[in-house]
Design an enzyme around this catalytic site. Structure first.
Site, mmCIF file in Angstrom:
data_model
loop_
_atom_site.group_PDB
_atom_site.id
_atom_site.type_symbol
_atom_site.label_atom_id
_atom_site.label_comp_id
_atom_site.label_asym_id
_atom_site.label_seq_id
_atom_site.Cartn_x
_atom_site.Cartn_y
_atom_site.Cartn_z
ATOM 1 C CE LYS A 95 42.605 16.018 10.152
ATOM 2 N NZ LYS A 95 43.279 15.707 11.440
ATOM 3 C CB SER B 141 41.361 25.576 18.338
ATOM 4 O OG SER B 141 42.117 25.465 17.152
ATOM 5 C CB THR B 142 38.919 30.344 18.099
ATOM 6 O OG1 THR B 142 37.674 30.033 18.737
ATOM 7 C CG2 THR B 142 38.820 31.720 17.454
ATOM 8 C CD GLU B 143 46.387 28.677 17.184
ATOM 9 O OE1 GLU B 143 46.051 28.125 18.252
ATOM 10 O OE2 GLU B 143 47.538 28.632 16.729
ATOM 11 N N GLY C 177 40.252 27.423 13.140
ATOM 12 C CA GLY C 177 39.077 27.847 12.378
ATOM 13 C C GLY C 177 39.366 29.074 11.538
ATOM 14 C CB CYS D 203 33.327 23.130 22.400
ATOM 15 S SG CYS D 203 31.799 22.205 22.295
ATOM 16 C CD GLU E 110 38.489 26.420 24.056
ATOM 17 O OE1 GLU E 110 39.206 26.499 23.047
ATOM 18 O OE2 GLU E 110 37.348 25.926 24.051
HETATM 19 P P1 NAP Z 1 42.323 21.886 16.652
HETATM 20 O O1 NAP Z 1 43.756 21.833 16.939
HETATM 21 O O2 NAP Z 1 41.716 23.115 16.101
HETATM 22 O O3 NAP Z 1 42.042 20.655 15.685
HETATM 23 C C1 NAP Z 1 40.773 20.332 15.189
HETATM 24 C C2 NAP Z 1 40.930 19.587 13.876
HETATM 25 O O4 NAP Z 1 41.501 20.442 12.896
HETATM 26 C C3 NAP Z 1 41.859 18.385 13.977
HETATM 27 O O5 NAP Z 1 41.365 17.367 13.157
HETATM 28 C C4 NAP Z 1 43.157 18.956 13.450
HETATM 29 O O6 NAP Z 1 44.044 18.008 12.967
HETATM 30 C C5 NAP Z 1 42.658 19.836 12.341
HETATM 31 N N1 NAP Z 1 43.599 20.871 11.914
HETATM 32 C C6 NAP Z 1 44.606 21.446 12.624
HETATM 33 N N2 NAP Z 1 45.262 22.355 11.867
HETATM 34 C C7 NAP Z 1 44.656 22.349 10.652
HETATM 35 C C8 NAP Z 1 44.881 23.063 9.437
HETATM 36 N N3 NAP Z 1 45.845 23.973 9.317
HETATM 37 N N4 NAP Z 1 44.075 22.809 8.389
HETATM 38 C C9 NAP Z 1 43.083 21.914 8.489
HETATM 39 N N5 NAP Z 1 42.826 21.188 9.593
HETATM 40 C C10 NAP Z 1 43.611 21.415 10.667
HETATM 41 O O7 NAP Z 1 41.466 21.581 17.907
HETATM 42 P P2 NAP Z 1 41.761 20.500 19.001
HETATM 43 O O8 NAP Z 1 42.830 20.968 19.876
HETATM 44 O O9 NAP Z 1 41.932 19.179 18.344
HETATM 45 O O10 NAP Z 1 40.347 20.505 19.744
HETATM 46 C C11 NAP Z 1 40.042 21.415 20.748
HETATM 47 C C12 NAP Z 1 39.257 22.622 20.235
HETATM 48 O O11 NAP Z 1 38.057 22.231 19.618
HETATM 49 C C13 NAP Z 1 38.865 23.546 21.355
HETATM 50 O O12 NAP Z 1 39.118 24.887 21.016
HETATM 51 C C14 NAP Z 1 37.367 23.316 21.495
HETATM 52 O O13 NAP Z 1 36.677 24.376 22.061
HETATM 53 C C15 NAP Z 1 36.983 23.027 20.102
HETATM 54 N N6 NAP Z 1 35.730 22.292 20.031
HETATM 55 C C16 NAP Z 1 34.600 22.961 19.634
HETATM 56 C C17 NAP Z 1 33.385 22.309 19.572
HETATM 57 C C18 NAP Z 1 32.155 23.029 19.125
HETATM 58 O O14 NAP Z 1 31.198 22.374 18.775
HETATM 59 N N7 NAP Z 1 32.137 24.341 19.093
HETATM 60 C C19 NAP Z 1 33.308 20.957 19.897
HETATM 61 C C20 NAP Z 1 34.460 20.301 20.317
HETATM 62 C C21 NAP Z 1 35.662 20.993 20.374
HETATM 63 P P3 NAP Z 1 45.167 17.320 13.909
HETATM 64 O O15 NAP Z 1 44.739 17.471 15.332
HETATM 65 O O16 NAP Z 1 45.135 15.938 13.434
HETATM 66 O O17 NAP Z 1 46.465 18.003 13.654
#
Ligand code: NAP
Ligand code: MG
Length: 494
Positions: A192, A246-248, A250, A301, A398
């Site tokens: 996804k 994101s942590t939120e 997660g 990240c 962040e």
């Molecule tokens: P995000 O909003 O947490 O989204 C990540 C993924 O989760 C997307 O595919 C998103 O879908 C999906 N998602 C959102 N809400 C969900 C829910 N309720 N249930 C299931 N899936 C859901 O993160 P982002 O803003 O796209 O990415 C930035 C974050 O990723 C930052 O916090 C960054 O630090 C982190 N990150 C961490 C790493 C690591 O390896 N630790 C690597 C890269 C990024 P949609 O976006 O399609 O709504």
């Protein structure tokens, strides 16, 4: 931007992918969403809509799960000879290389990052798949010393149907982080991608089929998190969630996954410090600090968002950092000289802009940038705040944009206290020529990844993952195998 202008920037292969129908990959076929739903794809360099893809609803999730379950149950992948699995994953790596130019164009169109960066990332994707192709033939259990009355052995078996939910910052690299180990261990997977960046995942799905990965083993569902992602997390037919984001989110996924007791691995956010001691190679530290925060416009990240600098070199360090950073070419992904692209979306632009405002209000000083750029698309200036205290929000939260917070320190103990002083623990760097100090700091820092005199390096054999609220589970290397297998013990009374 008119379609003609976009077409001008793309090769004919990328263009034909873009203009063709882009359905969901379910059971080896590309299909429209059951309810006809569509998702717009926007070019962050212009803010213009470039195309659309199917939007997977819950009925599509049900079908993809049914397909992945059937593919797992009949062993079309898990029961293949390991050497044959390896051959096909290697073929997939080669196909990614062969189509690297086209994939890089699609990635740049989706994320806005400089084309050269996307091209480099496609090499990473191929190598990561190749690395896990090598693991197919090397996953095995043990014979345990259970005494003379027993034969005790373990089998390492796949978990089953996995869902890979990934972010938009490194779309295809993140996909490979999930697909490589999941398939090497014999699982099936539903990918996804983030709603902002669906393109390369779909093209990659085609390449999986071309590589001989059987139908249903890799399914790709484009959609959003609240509908598509959530349905995967709640679905009883999914055995494991591999999440990066994101942590939120997660945290939400962990709660939701509890309903069906899924296995969950989480790679989450960070607020990673670079600690720069007075004896460091300043030029090297400043160059790495720039890469750490300007790479991907700070949207990664491990962004090195806190620069913790020893008082005696603080002013010199800031001068070097600001002087070099002010030369940075900010531009659209297809602009030949662009070194830093736009933010991913309007939403991210508001978020980062609001943190620039918060930094000012908190009393930090702007040494560079601090504003949105007056041009179409989601561009902000590379921004450096000095005079930051570690308890300010710009040092704790962040931002996920090109905003560096420079925090001065007096002695080693203070440096480490600041370094560890957030809820996150993804990565940290130490810059010093003193070997003992470097290793002491490496032990003391609470982060899953420590760099000494470097920043942002990764290696496929080296585990990656977070301490504290940066997640749990370790990806890469042999450590990913623990996430994608389960252990069965067999005790035979002799
Ligand atoms: P995000 O909003 O947490 O989204 C990540 C993924 O989760 C997307 O595919 C998103 O879908 C999906 N998602 C959102 N809400 C969900 C829910 N309720 N249930 C299931 N899936 C859901 O993160 P982002 O803003 O796209 O990415 C930035 C974050 O990723 C930052 O916090 C960054 O630090 C982190 N990150 C961490 C790493 C690591 O390896 N630790 C690597 C890269 C990024 P949609 O976006 O399609 O709504
Ligand atoms: Mg998102």
């Amino acid at each position: 931007m008119s379609t003609a202008t976009i077409e001008d920037r793309l090769s004919s292969t990328a263009r034909s992918f873009l203009t063709g129908p882009k359905g969901l990959l379910i059971d080896g076929e590309f299909r429209p969403a059951a309810d006809g739903g569509l998702l717009a794809v926007v070019d962050p360099s212009t803010g213009e809509r470039v195309t659309e893809v199917a939007f997977a609803g819950t009925a599509d999730v049900d079908q993809a799960v049914a397909s992945a379950r059937a593919a797992f149950a009949d062993g079309r992948w898990s029961a293949l000879a390991p050497i044959e699995q390896s051959r096909r994953l290697e073929r997939l790596a080669v196909l990614v290389e062969e189509h690297g130019a086209e994939l890089a164009e699609l990635e740049t169109l989706d994320v806005g990052k400089p084309l050269a960066q996307s091209q480099w990332e496609m090499g990473l994707v191929a190598d990561l798949l190749r690395y896990y192709a090598g693991w197919c033939t090397k996953i095995h259990g043990d014979v345990n010393p259970a005494g003379t009355d027993f034969l005790s052995y373990t089998l390492r078996e796949p978990v089953g149907v996995c869902a890979g939910i990934i972010p938009w910052n490194f779309p295809l690299v993140m996909a490979a982080f999930k697909v490589g180990p999941a398939l090497a261990c014999g699982n099936t997977l539903i990918l996804k991608p983030a709603e902002q960046t669906p393109l390369t995942a779909l093209r990659f799905g085609e390449l999986c089929l071309e590589a001989g990965i059987p139908a249903g083993v890799v399914n790709v569902l484009t959609g959003d998190g609240e509908t598509t992602g959530n349905a995967l997390v709640e679905h009883p037919g999914v055995d494991k969630i591999a999440f990066t984001g994101s942590t939120e989110v997660g945290r939400k996924i962990m709660v939701k996954a509890a309903g069906t007791l899924k296995k969950v691995s989480l790679e989450l956010g960070g607020k990673s410090p670079s600690i720069i001691f007075a004896d460091a190679d300043l030029e090297a530290a400043a160059t790495a600090a720039m890469q750490g925060i300007w790479t991907n416009a700070g949207q990664w990240c491990v962004a090195g968002s806190r620069l913790v600098v020893e008082q005696s070199i603080h002013d010199t360090f800031v001068d070097v950092l600001v002087q070099h950073s002010s030369q940075l070419k900010v531009g659209g992904g297809f602009d030949a000289d662009s070194q830093m692209g736009p933010l991913i979306s309007d939403e991210q632009l508001s978020r980062v802009s609001s943190y620039m405002e918060i930094g000012r209000e908190e009393g930090a000083e702007l040494a560079l940038g601090g504003s949105r750029m007056q041009r179409p698309g989601y561009f902000v200036e590379p921004t450096v705040f000095t005079g930051v205290r570690n308890d300010m929000r710009i040092a704790q939260e962040e931002i996920f944009g090109p905003v560096a917070a420079v925090i001065p320190f007096g002695g080693d103990e203070e440096a480490l206290r600041i370094g560890n002083g957030t809820d996150y623990g993804l990565a940290a760097a130490v810059w010093t020529r003193d070997v003992s100090r470097a290793h002491r700091a490496a032990r003391a820092l609470q982060a899953g990844q420590i760099w000494v005199n470097s920043y942002g390096d990764f290696d496929w054999s080296t585990p990656f993952g977070g301490y504290k609220q940066s997640g749990y589970g370790r990806e890469l290397g042999k450590y990913s195998l623990d996430l994608y297998t389960q252990m069965k013990s067999v005790l035979v009374r002799l």
